[in-house]
Design an enzyme around this catalytic site. Structure first.
Site, mmCIF file in Angstrom:
data_model
loop_
_atom_site.group_PDB
_atom_site.id
_atom_site.type_symbol
_atom_site.label_atom_id
_atom_site.label_comp_id
_atom_site.label_asym_id
_atom_site.label_seq_id
_atom_site.Cartn_x
_atom_site.Cartn_y
_atom_site.Cartn_z
ATOM 1 N N ASP A 36 16.003 22.051 -19.506
ATOM 2 C CA ASP A 36 14.887 22.719 -20.184
ATOM 3 C C ASP A 36 15.297 23.237 -21.557
ATOM 4 O OD1 ASP A 36 12.280 23.588 -20.392
ATOM 5 O OD2 ASP A 36 12.633 25.469 -19.326
ATOM 6 N N GLY A 37 14.328 23.316 -22.449
ATOM 7 C CA GLY A 37 14.564 23.935 -23.761
ATOM 8 C C GLY A 37 14.571 22.959 -24.931
ATOM 9 N N GLY A 39 12.035 21.558 -26.474
ATOM 10 C CA GLY A 39 10.998 21.922 -27.444
ATOM 11 C C GLY A 39 11.447 23.082 -28.311
ATOM 12 N N THR A 82 5.635 16.625 -11.996
ATOM 13 C CA THR A 82 4.242 16.222 -11.727
ATOM 14 C C THR A 82 3.289 17.009 -12.623
ATOM 15 O OG1 THR A 82 4.305 17.763 -9.840
ATOM 16 C CG2 THR A 82 4.521 15.428 -9.328
ATOM 17 N N GLU A 83 3.752 18.128 -13.183
ATOM 18 C CA GLU A 83 2.911 18.947 -14.072
ATOM 19 C C GLU A 83 3.078 18.563 -15.545
ATOM 20 O OE1 GLU A 83 3.060 20.137 -10.409
ATOM 21 O OE2 GLU A 83 4.866 20.668 -11.499
ATOM 22 N N ASN A 84 4.127 17.806 -15.862
ATOM 23 C CA ASN A 84 4.372 17.465 -17.263
ATOM 24 C C ASN A 84 3.328 16.502 -17.847
ATOM 25 O OD1 ASN A 84 8.000 17.690 -16.946
ATOM 26 N ND2 ASN A 84 6.597 19.179 -17.840
ATOM 27 N N TRP A 85 2.469 15.928 -16.989
ATOM 28 C CA TRP A 85 1.372 15.079 -17.496
ATOM 29 C C TRP A 85 0.379 15.898 -18.313
ATOM 30 C CZ3 TRP A 85 2.422 10.127 -17.030
ATOM 31 C CH2 TRP A 85 3.135 9.673 -15.921
ATOM 32 N N ARG A 204 19.811 25.739 -14.369
ATOM 33 C CA ARG A 204 18.682 25.648 -15.298
ATOM 34 C C ARG A 204 19.143 26.090 -16.677
ATOM 35 N NH1 ARG A 204 12.314 26.354 -14.551
ATOM 36 N NH2 ARG A 204 11.735 25.769 -16.656
ATOM 37 N N SER A 212 10.178 26.015 -11.233
ATOM 38 C CA SER A 212 9.210 25.023 -11.727
ATOM 39 C C SER A 212 9.045 23.809 -10.804
ATOM 40 C CB SER A 212 9.599 24.571 -13.148
ATOM 41 O OG SER A 212 9.665 25.678 -14.022
HETATM 42 C C1 IPE Z 1 10.661 21.870 -15.884
HETATM 43 O O1 IPE Z 1 10.512 22.302 -17.168
HETATM 44 C C2 IPE Z 1 10.480 20.382 -15.804
HETATM 45 C C3 IPE Z 1 11.570 19.591 -16.324
HETATM 46 C C4 IPE Z 1 12.689 20.047 -16.818
HETATM 47 C C5 IPE Z 1 11.360 18.168 -16.243
HETATM 48 P P1 IPE Z 1 9.108 22.747 -17.771
HETATM 49 O O2 IPE Z 1 9.360 23.139 -19.173
HETATM 50 O O3 IPE Z 1 8.098 21.689 -17.528
HETATM 51 O O4 IPE Z 1 8.749 24.005 -16.861
HETATM 52 P P2 IPE Z 1 7.914 25.299 -17.178
HETATM 53 O O5 IPE Z 1 6.565 24.860 -17.656
HETATM 54 O O6 IPE Z 1 8.664 26.051 -18.232
HETATM 55 O O7 IPE Z 1 7.876 26.046 -15.896
HETATM 56 C C1 IPE Z 2 12.515 20.067 -21.094
HETATM 57 O O1 IPE Z 2 12.298 20.648 -22.333
HETATM 58 C C2 IPE Z 2 12.173 18.618 -21.063
HETATM 59 C C3 IPE Z 2 11.027 18.265 -20.223
HETATM 60 C C4 IPE Z 2 10.295 19.094 -19.540
HETATM 61 C C5 IPE Z 2 10.689 16.869 -20.179
HETATM 62 P P1 IPE Z 2 10.873 21.221 -22.724
HETATM 63 O O2 IPE Z 2 10.078 20.134 -23.363
HETATM 64 O O3 IPE Z 2 10.216 21.851 -21.556
HETATM 65 O O4 IPE Z 2 11.281 22.303 -23.805
HETATM 66 P P2 IPE Z 2 10.699 23.771 -23.957
HETATM 67 O O5 IPE Z 2 10.812 24.417 -22.616
HETATM 68 O O6 IPE Z 2 9.284 23.636 -24.395
HETATM 69 O O7 IPE Z 2 11.585 24.408 -24.965
HETATM 70 MG MG MG Z 3 10.270 23.720 -20.804
#
Ligand code: IPE
Ligand code: IPE
Ligand code: MG
Length: 263
Positions: A36-37, A39, A82-85, A204, A212
């Site tokens: 994560d992170g 973005g 499944t929520e990343n869509w 994490r 998540s």
């Molecule tokens: C969890 O990260 C999913 C993956 C790392 C693939 P998210 O960024 O999607 O989770 P939330 O929205 O912060 O809980």
């Molecule tokens: C994790 O990084 C990658 C995926 C969920 C695919 P994020 O895209 O969630 O990055 P943040 O959490 O927005 O920084």
């Molecule tokens: Mg994230």
């Protein structure tokens, strides 16, 4: 075992210092990572989110290489939930493209390291071109006996439990048994992770204190390690640090005695 790292770890480096702290007799059997992170990493540089995902690939390489050299039983990477869509179409497409590119570029190296590739999740719902690439990686590495690299794609812990429950009930109905007959073993046997060792360590990145929808069943007694490091900055030393920290924990599994997390 340290010899496995000789060609990639410099003398006097932090990697070397951390490797010296690792207890090779008590490695976690299975490590799973919520990557994560990406973005936020990009935002801090004034770049689009996709640049963060692209930079995250280097962290994947470093983690897979380290896991394989350590001789972990399994490394599970949470790549797409499944929520990343819910994310913009452009971002989802970019993630899928990067996954395909990663597999095309890394497959031979993965195979050379005797890693067995295994995607988990509702992968049927992924684009055809992605499924093709996954299939190629599965087939190329299916006879390997080293670390299992399991990549969670369109993965949800709840979906996994629902899928496992359905399969367990189907088997029960087929043999004419009553629903009360379902046991934890029946569910466990039908999870995507069936055959992988127990999940000992859940990592994490980016400091978020939540799971998540990841490994809901498997994490029942996993040790959890959260680092502030953003995924694109995660390297060999960060994984080793997580493992050293894990090895300092007292694991009791609800009892009063310490249980050695022997490999
Ligand atoms: C969890 O990260 C999913 C993956 C790392 C693939 P998210 O960024 O999607 O989770 P939330 O929205 O912060 O809980
Ligand atoms: C994790 O990084 C990658 C995926 C969920 C695919 P994020 O895209 O969630 O990055 P943040 O959490 O927005 O920084
Ligand atoms: Mg994230």
């Amino acid at each position: 075992m340290l010899a496995n790292f000789a060609e990639v770890v410099e003398r006097g480096s932090r990697d070397e210092a951390l490797l010296a702290q690792v207890d090779w007799t008590r490695l976690p059997r299975h490590v799973a990572v919520i990557m994560d992170g990406n973005g936020r990493w990009a935002a801090r540089r004034g770049q689009p989110r996709i640049a963060g995902h692209r930079a995250g690939v280097e962290a994947v390489r470093a983690s897979v290489d380290t896991g394989a050299r350590l001789g972990l039983g399994a490394l599970t990477l949470y790549a797409f939930s499944t929520e990343n869509w819910k994310r913009p179409r452009l971002e989802v497409d970019a993630l899928m493209r990067m996954l395909k590119r990663y597999l095309r570029l890394e497959l031979e190296e993965i195979n050379r390291q005797d890693i067995r590739f295994q995607p988990i999740g509702r992968t049927d719902a992924l684009q055809e071109s992605v499924r093709r690439e996954l299939q190629r990686a599965i087939e190329r590495t299916e006879r390997n006996t080293g670390m299992v690299l399991s990549v969670a794609l369109n993965y949800g812990g709840r979906a996994e439990i629902v899928d496992a429950a359905r399969a367990a009930v189907r088997a029960l109905v087929a043999e004419g048994s009553a629903p009360d007959g379902i046991t934890e073993e029946d569910i466990g046997r039908n999870l995507y992770t069936c055959g992988l060792p127990e999940l000992d360590l859940l990592v994490r990145t980016s400091g978020e204190l939540r799971i998540s929808n990841f490994m809901l069943w498997q994490a029942a007694y996993s040790e959890i390690y959260v680092t502030e490091t953003l995924w694109p900055d995660f390297r060999r030393a960060d994984l080793l640090e997580a493992i050293v920290d894990y090895q300092r924990r007292d694991r009791r599994f609800g009892g009063l005695q310490l249980v050695a997390n022997a490999k």
